[in-house]
Motif scaffolding. Structure first.
Motif, mmCIF file in Angstrom:
data_model
loop_
_atom_site.group_PDB
_atom_site.id
_atom_site.type_symbol
_atom_site.label_atom_id
_atom_site.label_comp_id
_atom_site.label_asym_id
_atom_site.label_seq_id
_atom_site.Cartn_x
_atom_site.Cartn_y
_atom_site.Cartn_z
ATOM 1 N N GLY A 56 0.784 -1.222 0.000
ATOM 2 C CA GLY A 56 0.000 0.000 0.000
ATOM 3 C C GLY A 56 0.817 1.273 0.000
ATOM 4 N N SER A 57 2.033 1.213 0.481
ATOM 5 C CA SER A 57 2.873 2.409 0.548
ATOM 6 C C SER A 57 4.260 2.100 0.030
ATOM 7 N N THR A 58 4.850 3.098 -0.623
ATOM 8 C CA THR A 58 6.200 2.956 -1.156
ATOM 9 C C THR A 58 7.051 4.138 -0.719
ATOM 10 N N PHE A 59 8.347 3.913 -0.715
ATOM 11 C CA PHE A 59 9.308 4.913 -0.246
ATOM 12 C C PHE A 59 10.505 4.870 -1.188
ATOM 13 N N TYR A 60 11.062 6.043 -1.478
ATOM 14 C CA TYR A 60 12.163 6.119 -2.435
ATOM 15 C C TYR A 60 13.258 7.051 -1.940
ATOM 16 N N ALA A 61 14.485 6.730 -2.317
ATOM 17 C CA ALA A 61 15.575 7.672 -2.149
ATOM 18 C C ALA A 61 15.355 8.830 -3.113
ATOM 19 N N ASP A 62 15.788 10.008 -2.711
ATOM 20 C CA ASP A 62 15.591 11.185 -3.565
ATOM 21 C C ASP A 62 16.253 11.001 -4.928
ATOM 22 N N SER A 63 17.348 10.283 -4.960
ATOM 23 C CA SER A 63 18.115 10.136 -6.197
ATOM 24 C C SER A 63 17.384 9.314 -7.253
ATOM 25 N N VAL A 64 16.378 8.540 -6.855
ATOM 26 C CA VAL A 64 15.665 7.698 -7.825
ATOM 27 C C VAL A 64 14.190 8.056 -7.940
ATOM 28 N N LYS A 65 13.722 8.950 -7.114
ATOM 29 C CA LYS A 65 12.301 9.302 -7.111
ATOM 30 C C LYS A 65 11.893 9.827 -8.486
ATOM 31 N N GLY A 66 10.789 9.321 -8.991
ATOM 32 C CA GLY A 66 10.312 9.717 -10.310
ATOM 33 C C GLY A 66 10.873 8.893 -11.447
ATOM 34 N N ARG A 67 11.917 8.104 -11.169
ATOM 35 C CA ARG A 67 12.517 7.260 -12.212
ATOM 36 C C ARG A 67 12.318 5.776 -11.920
ATOM 37 N N PHE A 68 12.334 5.405 -10.642
ATOM 38 C CA PHE A 68 12.206 4.003 -10.245
ATOM 39 C C PHE A 68 10.825 3.768 -9.640
ATOM 40 N N ASN A 69 10.343 2.538 -9.792
ATOM 41 C CA ASN A 69 9.062 2.152 -9.205
ATOM 42 C C ASN A 69 9.182 0.769 -8.576
ATOM 43 N N ILE A 70 8.865 0.683 -7.281
ATOM 44 C CA ILE A 70 8.910 -0.590 -6.581
ATOM 45 C C ILE A 70 7.502 -1.160 -6.505
ATOM 46 N N SER A 71 7.385 -2.458 -6.666
ATOM 47 C CA SER A 71 6.087 -3.112 -6.578
ATOM 48 C C SER A 71 6.282 -4.541 -6.084
ATOM 49 N N ARG A 72 5.166 -5.214 -5.812
ATOM 50 C CA ARG A 72 5.248 -6.598 -5.366
ATOM 51 C C ARG A 72 3.987 -7.345 -5.770
#
Length: 127
Positions: A56-72
């Protein structure tokens, strides 16, 4: 115990995309938060992204935010990291990690919180 195996790494040109996969086995994967970390040559391992046990929630490092997407996909005991607009500075070994976190809504960015780790997969981005 949870066993994690990463796949999907490789060589890609800058601006390209890769999708990393993390296959989990052992205990019920849906009880675990999942994170991705990376370690570049000569640098310490760093947090990349994390996702709650239910997705339900995801978290990203600033360096990858907007470019990477985590899912499961808990039904298949799988986790993913979609990496777009890759840069040479994204070159690193990428690790999947997990810790038991049922009910938690904020997931740790600290690697010492994670109990289980995969062996890593190499991602190389050429300029």
């Amino acid at each position: 115990q949870v066993q994690l195996v990463e796949s999907g790494g490789g060589l890609v040109q800058a601006g390209g995309s890769l999708r990393l996969s993390c296959a989990a086995s052992g205990r019920t994967f849906s009880r675990y938060a999942m994170g991705w970390f990376r370690q570049a040559p000569g640098k310490e391992r760093e947090f990349v992204a994390a996702i709650t046990w239910g997705g339900g929630s995801t978290f990203y490092a600033d360096s990858v935010k907007g470019r990477f997407n985590i899912s499961r996909a808990n039904a298949w005991n799988m986790g993913y990291l979609q990496m777009n607009s890759l840069k040479p500075e994204d070159t690193a070994i990428y690790y999947c990690a997990a810790y038991e976190a049922v009910g938690e809504v904020v997931i740790s960015r600290l690697e010492n919180k994670y109990d289980y780790w995969g062996q890593g997969t190499q991602v190389t981005v050429s300029s």
